[in-house]
Design an enzyme around this catalytic site. Structure first.
Site, PDB file in Angstrom:
ATOM      1  N   ARG A  50       0.837  -1.206   0.000  1.00  0.00           N
ATOM      2  CA  ARG A  50       0.000   0.000   0.000  1.00  0.00           C
ATOM      3  C   ARG A  50       0.873   1.258   0.000  1.00  0.00           C
ATOM      4  O   ARG A  50       0.556   2.249  -0.653  1.00  0.00           O
ATOM      5  CB  ARG A  50      -0.945  -0.012   1.210  1.00  0.00           C
ATOM      6  CG  ARG A  50      -1.920   1.163   1.218  1.00  0.00           C
ATOM      7  CD  ARG A  50      -2.984   1.025   2.295  1.00  0.00           C
ATOM      8  NE  ARG A  50      -2.410   1.127   3.632  1.00  0.00           N
ATOM      9  CZ  ARG A  50      -3.117   0.975   4.758  1.00  0.00           C
ATOM     10  NH1 ARG A  50      -4.407   0.702   4.693  1.00  0.00           N
ATOM     11  NH2 ARG A  50      -2.536   1.085   5.926  1.00  0.00           N
ATOM     12  N   LYS A 149      -2.548   6.939   1.298  1.00  0.00           N
ATOM     13  CA  LYS A 149      -2.289   7.167   2.720  1.00  0.00           C
ATOM     14  C   LYS A 149      -1.187   8.226   2.808  1.00  0.00           C
ATOM     15  O   LYS A 149      -0.014   7.918   2.969  1.00  0.00           O
ATOM     16  CB  LYS A 149      -1.901   5.857   3.419  1.00  0.00           C
ATOM     17  CG  LYS A 149      -2.071   5.961   4.921  1.00  0.00           C
ATOM     18  CD  LYS A 149      -2.140   4.611   5.568  1.00  0.00           C
ATOM     19  CE  LYS A 149      -2.058   4.740   7.062  1.00  0.00           C
ATOM     20  NZ  LYS A 149      -3.105   5.550   7.669  1.00  0.00           N
ATOM     21  N   GLU A 182     -15.805   6.744   5.533  1.00  0.00           N
ATOM     22  CA  GLU A 182     -15.075   6.019   6.584  1.00  0.00           C
ATOM     23  C   GLU A 182     -15.056   6.912   7.812  1.00  0.00           C
ATOM     24  O   GLU A 182     -15.719   7.947   7.837  1.00  0.00           O
ATOM     25  CB  GLU A 182     -13.649   5.695   6.104  1.00  0.00           C
ATOM     26  CG  GLU A 182     -12.833   6.928   5.726  1.00  0.00           C
ATOM     27  CD  GLU A 182     -11.412   6.612   5.271  1.00  0.00           C
ATOM     28  OE1 GLU A 182     -10.977   5.453   5.352  1.00  0.00           O
ATOM     29  OE2 GLU A 182     -10.738   7.556   4.833  1.00  0.00           O
TER      30      GLU A 182
END
Ligand code: PMP
Length: 291
Positions: A50, A149, A182
């Protein structure tokens, strides 16, 4: 404490980043938060994958290979005696000039901190967390995609401020269309009619590693998981609801904006998933000491 900094380990007092680092000046960089359980780094390969995807999305070349990053994470744990804890791996754009242009930065800054973890209080797992809906919307995927991220967490922090001011620790974030994205540092699941539902990445959800583990556990338990668009109504009226995140693990949700979810207590499936999750974290991971 020893911190990995640009290829070597230095004392905490010497682990400093330049005021010209674009990570600091512009939040220009990517990171991972990773757990260590019983001397093993949990899902390290998935975190590194990721990280690479986040870096690719912002056109940042990580100056270390996956093997080198793996070894540096293990060494950070070994040097600091961390067998159960938390690793923060950060890659910033590096030192540049005061302009925005990232290509003025010479090389990315890489640092790794391995430390103890501050957990949510036990009462959160016993009674569930109370959520509010933040007025701050999750970043639009065409702006800074929440799948990246990145070090730019101001969007989440603005929502977290709302949560703290409302007397809780987490806030539900909606996207520009009004669908659930989220929470500020966690993914969200609901259980409705024996089917687990969680927002798709296109709604503004990070592809959480813990989220992925829940998909695997649900499959093993014979529970279907779908990724539809969800509204607040569907959270309020769910049979069960829980959050997932590396630091939080699996946290039952008791209410949203004052509406009790289910019977207001951790649900049967949520409790089962928590139990199964602990089994997985205790049984796998990259050993910090090579055999
Ligand atoms: N969403 C956001 C915004 C997060 O910061 C996190 C924590 N990294 C998550 C979801 C959960 O992801 P993971 O399970 O990989 O920690």
């Amino acid at each position: 404490m020893k911190i990995f900094m640009d290829g070597r380990f230095v004392d905490k007092a010497d682990a400093k980043v330049s005021v010209f680092d674009h990570g600091l000046l512009y939040g220009d960089g990517v990171f991972e938060g990773i757990r260590v359980y019983g001397g093993r780094i949990f899902r390290l390969e998935q975190h590194l994958a990721r990280l690479c995807d986040s870096a690719k999305a912002i056109m940042l070349t990580i100056p270390m290979s996956t093997d080198e990053l793996t070894e540096a994470c293990c060494e950070a744990c070994r040097l600091n005696g961390i067998r159960d804890g938390y690793i923060r791996l950060v890659v910033t754009r590096g030192v540049g000039n005061l302009g925005l242009n990232p290509f003025t930065c010479e090389r990315p800054t890489v640092f790794i901190i391995a430390d103890k973890i501050a957990l949510y209080p036990a009462v959160v797992y016993e009674k569930g967390i109370n959520l509010i809906t933040a007025a701050t919307q999750r970043n639009h995927p065409n702006a800074v995609n929440p799948a990246i991220k990145s070090m730019n967490y101001l969007n989440n922090i603005l929502a977290r401020i709302e949560a703290v001011k409302a007397g809780t620790e987490e806030a539900l974030m909606l996207n520009a269309e009004g669908f659930v994205a989220e929470c500020t540092g966690d993914n969200l699941f609901v259980l409705r009619d024996h089917v687990l539902q969680t927002p798709p990445p296109s709604a503004g959800a990070l592809l959480g590693i813990t989220r992925r583990v829940v998909f695997e556990l649900a499959k093993r338990l014979g529970v279907l998981v779908t990724e539809p668009n969800l509204t607040r109504y569907e959270v309020m009226t769910a049979d069960e609801c829980f959050l997932t995140g590396t630091a939080a693990e699996i946290v039952p949700v008791a209410s949203l904006d004052g509406r009790i979810i289910g019977n207001g207590k951790p649900g049967a499936l949520t409790s089962k998933l928590i139990e199964e999750f602990h089994k997985v974290t205790r049984s796998e991971g990259t050993p910090i000491i090579k055999k």
